[in-house]
Design an enzyme around this catalytic site. Structure first.
Site, short mmCIF file in Angstrom:
data_model
loop_
_atom_site.label_atom_id
_atom_site.label_comp_id
_atom_site.label_asym_id
_atom_site.label_seq_id
_atom_site.Cartn_x
_atom_site.Cartn_y
_atom_site.Cartn_z
N CYS A 140 -11.64 103.40 -41.58
CA CYS A 140 -10.34 103.53 -42.24
C CYS A 140 -9.91 104.99 -42.41
O CYS A 140 -8.73 105.25 -42.67
CB CYS A 140 -10.33 102.79 -43.57
N SER A 146 2.64 107.58 -41.98
CA SER A 146 3.58 107.67 -40.86
C SER A 146 4.26 109.04 -40.81
O SER A 146 4.75 109.45 -39.75
CB SER A 146 4.63 106.56 -40.92
#
Length: 184
Positions: A140, A146
């Site tokens: 992870c 983003s």
């Protein structure tokens, strides 16, 4: 009810603990990496009845985890993980991450959701990452925001930076992840 055990280990880069059970066979229930909260506090809040224990399988996994933390970029083996409690969504997200985002690459939460077939599940994907029971096995630390910021990591942003750097991801001066590292 199966008895849960905890075994503590120390690596040059991080302390970690394995929660496991041995009946009928060894299964890793959770990997804890030391972060803002001590290992003991994390374990006591989630596995208050875990007993200290030793096992050759836990020791074998610890060697692989130490190697991974020190230098290796090989995927850690998942054959000893207890995956039966993962729901379909969580399983799909974690396996997509493991299978589609190699060392030296990153992906955004929305990108991972889309790759797993859940176009509009960026927030739910973030929840999966924050509750990942097997960080490093399902890496992870390779999931970023983003806007190219590295985002959070339970054990701390310093360890996330270290792991990304170890895998060849060189962050820009202000800590952003350059576009060339994103999985397409």
């Amino acid at each position: 009810m199966k008895k849960n055990y905890v075994t503590f280990y120390k690596s040059g880069k991080a302390a970690f603990a394995l929660i496991w059970h041995a009946a009928p066979e060894f299964r890793l229930l959770k990997l804890f990496l030391e972060g803002a909260e001590s290992l003991e506090k994390q374990i006591n809040s989630q596995y208050p009845n875990a007993c200290s224990g030793k096992s050759p399988e836990a020791d074998e996994l610890s060697v692989k985890i130490r190697k991974y933390l020190a230098s290796s970029n090989d995927n850690l083996p998942i054959d000893m993980l207890e995956l039966s409690s993962l729901g379909n969504f969580k399983r799909k997200i974690l396996f997509t991450l493991r299978d589609k985002v190699p060392p030296g690459k990153v992906i955004s939460y929305s990108g991972l959701a889309a790759k797993a077939g859940y176009e509009k599940a960026a927030r739910a994907t973030g929840t999966v990452m924050s509750g990942n029971p097997f960080p490093l096995f399902f890496p992870c630390h390779r999931v970023v925001k983003s806007d190219r910021g590295i985002g959070n990591f339970g054990p701390g942003v310093g360890l996330k930076r270290y792991l990304l750097n170890k895998e060849g991801v060189v962050l820009a001066a202000k800590g952003a992840v350059p576009e060339r590292y994103f999985v397409k």
